[in-house]
Write a protein that holds these residues in place. Structure first.
Motif, PDB file in Angstrom:
ATOM      1  N   GLU A 191     -44.487  15.445 -28.842  1.00 48.40           N
ATOM      2  CA  GLU A 191     -45.412  16.576 -28.908  1.00 48.40           C
ATOM      3  C   GLU A 191     -45.383  17.458 -27.661  1.00 48.40           C
ATOM      4  N   PHE A 192     -45.106  16.866 -26.501  1.00 50.78           N
ATOM      5  CA  PHE A 192     -45.190  17.645 -25.256  1.00 50.78           C
ATOM      6  C   PHE A 192     -44.219  17.096 -24.229  1.00 50.78           C
ATOM      7  N   CYS A 193     -43.567  18.022 -23.515  1.00 47.30           N
ATOM      8  CA  CYS A 193     -42.770  17.661 -22.350  1.00 47.30           C
ATOM      9  C   CYS A 193     -42.609  18.901 -21.480  1.00 47.30           C
ATOM     10  N   CYS A 194     -42.700  18.717 -20.183  1.00 49.53           N
ATOM     11  CA  CYS A 194     -42.464  19.807 -19.243  1.00 49.53           C
ATOM     12  C   CYS A 194     -41.599  19.290 -18.099  1.00 49.53           C
ATOM     13  N   ARG A 195     -40.876  20.184 -17.477  1.00 43.96           N
ATOM     14  CA  ARG A 195     -39.961  19.799 -16.398  1.00 43.96           C
ATOM     15  C   ARG A 195     -40.650  19.914 -15.042  1.00 43.96           C
ATOM     16  N   THR A 196     -40.554  18.838 -14.239  1.00 40.82           N
ATOM     17  CA  THR A 196     -41.108  18.861 -12.883  1.00 40.82           C
ATOM     18  C   THR A 196     -40.050  19.152 -11.831  1.00 40.82           C
ATOM     19  N   PHE A 197     -38.834  18.589 -12.009  1.00 42.25           N
ATOM     20  CA  PHE A 197     -37.752  18.821 -11.057  1.00 42.25           C
ATOM     21  C   PHE A 197     -36.446  19.053 -11.813  1.00 42.25           C
ATOM     22  N   SER A 198     -35.672  19.990 -11.324  1.00 43.99           N
ATOM     23  CA  SER A 198     -34.413  20.330 -11.964  1.00 43.99           C
ATOM     24  C   SER A 198     -33.367  19.235 -11.754  1.00 43.99           C
ATOM     25  N   ALA A 199     -32.401  19.174 -12.641  1.00 43.44           N
ATOM     26  CA  ALA A 199     -31.269  18.276 -12.444  1.00 43.44           C
ATOM     27  C   ALA A 199     -30.554  18.658 -11.158  1.00 43.44           C
ATOM     28  N   GLY A 200     -30.219  17.662 -10.362  1.00 45.88           N
ATOM     29  CA  GLY A 200     -29.524  17.930  -9.117  1.00 45.88           C
ATOM     30  C   GLY A 200     -30.415  18.383  -7.980  1.00 45.88           C
ATOM     31  N   ASP A 201     -31.741  18.312  -8.150  1.00 51.53           N
ATOM     32  CA  ASP A 201     -32.655  18.675  -7.059  1.00 51.53           C
ATOM     33  C   ASP A 201     -32.329  17.818  -5.832  1.00 51.53           C
ATOM     34  N   SER A 202     -32.115  18.449  -4.700  1.00 54.85           N
ATOM     35  CA  SER A 202     -31.669  17.707  -3.521  1.00 54.85           C
ATOM     36  C   SER A 202     -32.766  16.841  -2.913  1.00 54.85           C
ATOM     37  N   ASN A 203     -34.031  17.165  -3.157  1.00 60.18           N
ATOM     38  CA  ASN A 203     -35.121  16.333  -2.664  1.00 60.18           C
ATOM     39  C   ASN A 203     -35.466  15.200  -3.619  1.00 60.18           C
ATOM     40  N   PHE A 204     -35.260  15.424  -4.915  1.00 56.30           N
ATOM     41  CA  PHE A 204     -35.591  14.426  -5.929  1.00 56.30           C
ATOM     42  C   PHE A 204     -34.377  14.174  -6.825  1.00 56.30           C
ATOM     43  N   PRO A 205     -33.373  13.478  -6.293  1.00 54.45           N
ATOM     44  CA  PRO A 205     -32.159  13.239  -7.073  1.00 54.45           C
ATOM     45  C   PRO A 205     -32.274  12.080  -8.046  1.00 54.45           C
ATOM     46  N   GLY A 206     -33.443  11.478  -8.147  1.00 52.63           N
ATOM     47  CA  GLY A 206     -33.641  10.332  -9.042  1.00 52.63           C
ATOM     48  C   GLY A 206     -34.803   9.501  -8.572  1.00 52.63           C
ATOM     49  N   ALA A 207     -34.617   8.194  -8.528  1.00 51.35           N
ATOM     50  CA  ALA A 207     -35.680   7.284  -8.140  1.00 51.35           C
ATOM     51  C   ALA A 207     -36.015   7.413  -6.658  1.00 51.35           C
ATOM     52  N   VAL A 208     -37.230   7.042  -6.299  1.00 52.95           N
ATOM     53  CA  VAL A 208     -37.642   6.999  -4.904  1.00 52.95           C
ATOM     54  C   VAL A 208     -36.752   6.007  -4.150  1.00 52.95           C
ATOM     55  N   PRO A 209     -36.209   6.362  -2.981  1.00 56.22           N
ATOM     56  CA  PRO A 209     -35.442   5.385  -2.204  1.00 56.22           C
ATOM     57  C   PRO A 209     -36.295   4.170  -1.855  1.00 56.22           C
ATOM     58  N   THR A 210     -35.688   3.013  -1.861  1.00 55.95           N
ATOM     59  CA  THR A 210     -36.451   1.783  -1.602  1.00 55.95           C
ATOM     60  C   THR A 210     -36.985   1.724  -0.177  1.00 55.95           C
ATOM     61  N   ASN A 211     -36.427   2.504   0.727  1.00 61.41           N
ATOM     62  CA  ASN A 211     -36.854   2.459   2.129  1.00 61.41           C
ATOM     63  C   ASN A 211     -37.710   3.657   2.520  1.00 61.41           C
ATOM     64  N   TRP A 212     -38.379   4.277   1.544  1.00 58.68           N
ATOM     65  CA  TRP A 212     -39.091   5.525   1.824  1.00 58.68           C
ATOM     66  C   TRP A 212     -40.147   5.377   2.907  1.00 58.68           C
ATOM     67  N   MET A 213     -40.724   4.174   3.068  1.00 59.09           N
ATOM     68  CA  MET A 213     -41.821   4.004   4.021  1.00 59.09           C
ATOM     69  C   MET A 213     -41.356   3.589   5.407  1.00 59.09           C
ATOM     70  N   GLN A 214     -40.051   3.380   5.602  1.00 55.76           N
ATOM     71  CA  GLN A 214     -39.583   2.769   6.832  1.00 55.76           C
ATOM     72  C   GLN A 214     -39.867   3.588   8.084  1.00 55.76           C
ATOM     73  N   SER A 215     -39.832   4.896   7.960  1.00 51.81           N
ATOM     74  CA  SER A 215     -40.008   5.710   9.158  1.00 51.81           C
ATOM     75  C   SER A 215     -41.415   6.276   9.311  1.00 51.81           C
ATOM     76  N   MET A 216     -42.377   5.700   8.587  1.00 48.93           N
ATOM     77  CA  MET A 216     -43.773   6.050   8.833  1.00 48.93           C
ATOM     78  C   MET A 216     -44.207   5.443  10.170  1.00 48.93           C
ATOM     79  N   ASN A 217     -45.255   5.985  10.748  1.00 51.86           N
ATOM     80  CA  ASN A 217     -45.774   5.473  12.013  1.00 51.86           C
ATOM     81  C   ASN A 217     -46.544   4.181  11.786  1.00 51.86           C
ATOM     82  N   TYR A 218     -46.171   3.125  12.503  1.00 52.15           N
ATOM     83  CA  TYR A 218     -46.929   1.871  12.410  1.00 52.15           C
ATOM     84  C   TYR A 218     -48.152   1.967  13.313  1.00 52.15           C
ATOM     85  N   TRP A 219     -49.316   1.985  12.693  1.00 54.55           N
ATOM     86  CA  TRP A 219     -50.576   2.141  13.423  1.00 54.55           C
ATOM     87  C   TRP A 219     -51.033   0.834  14.045  1.00 54.55           C
TER      88      TRP A 219
END
Length: 251
Positions: A91-119
């Motif tokens: 019934e419904f579908c909309c596009r959030t990111f284009s194919a080949g988007d350089s910021n969102f090429p697929g799944a979230v990288p497994t190490n996305w949190m590694q370079s956050m600041n450790y408080w």
């Protein structure tokens, strides 16, 4: 996982999200299928906000929706036959990111949190599935605070963002038109390591044919007001940048 706050947390009216409900009182369920090898991901939300801003009369409004990221075709939000299940109702579908988007090429990288600041660590945390001492990872960008909590053994506890950093205190809604307060608590009993087939991340036909846009912040093409830097190239083999973390944490 159990989620709080609006999804989607954006619309087409610019920064502030006119169509978003800023309240954080009502929890919802979130179920995820993830495969790093296939670089694809499916996030199934039991309740999604008012998406009438897409101009589609079948857009969800307080009903379930799924957000699929496919390494070949891009990313889409669609409505399912049943909540927390992958089958599309057509019934419904909309596009959030284009194919080949350089910021969102697929799944979230497994190490996305590694370079956050450790408080550091803190006691007194009370969540839906865990209470006790936590390790806190935090950073801020563009007036938005982002956080990620682990238990002392390094297991995921909570991830979120909003107009203010809550620490271990009670979270409160942000004022209308300010960045949305949203977070989800991980349910460790539902973590299951398993193999996935390509078919599990197949983009529904309704999405392949859609011309409806619901462009999300952070992409290399689309929203100009996204809180992540557009056009940033992601190298999945390396710890990712602050701009990319901002984008990935907001799914």
């Amino acid at each position: 996982a159990t989620g709080y706050g609006a999804f989607p947390f954006w619309d087409n009216t610019g920064a502030g999200c006119t169509y978003c409900d800023p309240s954080v009182d009502t929890p919802s369920s979130l179920k995820v299928k993830y495969d790093a090898t296939q670089n694809s991901e499916l996030l199934m939300h039991s309740s999604c906000g008012d998406m009438s801003w897409t101009g589609d009369s079948n857009a969800p409004n307080g009903s379930p929706c799924n957000h699929i990221f496919n390494s070949t075709y891009g990313a889409f939000i669609y409505t399912p036959v049943n909540a927390l299940e992958p089958e599309a109702d057509g019934e419904f579908c909309c596009r959030t990111f284009s194919a080949g988007d350089s910021n969102f090429p697929g799944a979230v990288p497994t190490n996305w949190m590694q370079s956050m600041n450790y408080w550091g660590s803190n006691t007194g945390f009370e969540g839906d599935y865990y209470s006790g001492e936590i390790k806190i990872y935090w950073y801020t960008m563009g007036g938005i605070d982002f956080w990620y909590y682990e238990d002392i053994d390094g297991n995921p506890v909570e991830q979120g963002e909003g107009c203010q950093y809550p620490g271990v205190g009670e979270k409160t809604a942000c004022a209308y038109t300010l960045p949305i307060m949203l977070w989800h608590d991980y349910d460790p009993d539902t973590f299951v390591a398993e193999s996935h087939t390509v078919d599990e991340f197949e983009v529904p036909e309704v999405c392949l044919a859609t011309t409806v846009s619901c462009s999300a912040p952070g992409g290399s093409v689309g929203h100009g007001y996204g809180h992540a830097a557009a056009g940033h190239q992601i190298d999945h083999s390396q710890p990712i940048s602050a701009a990319a973390r901002a984008a990935f944490s907001r799914r």
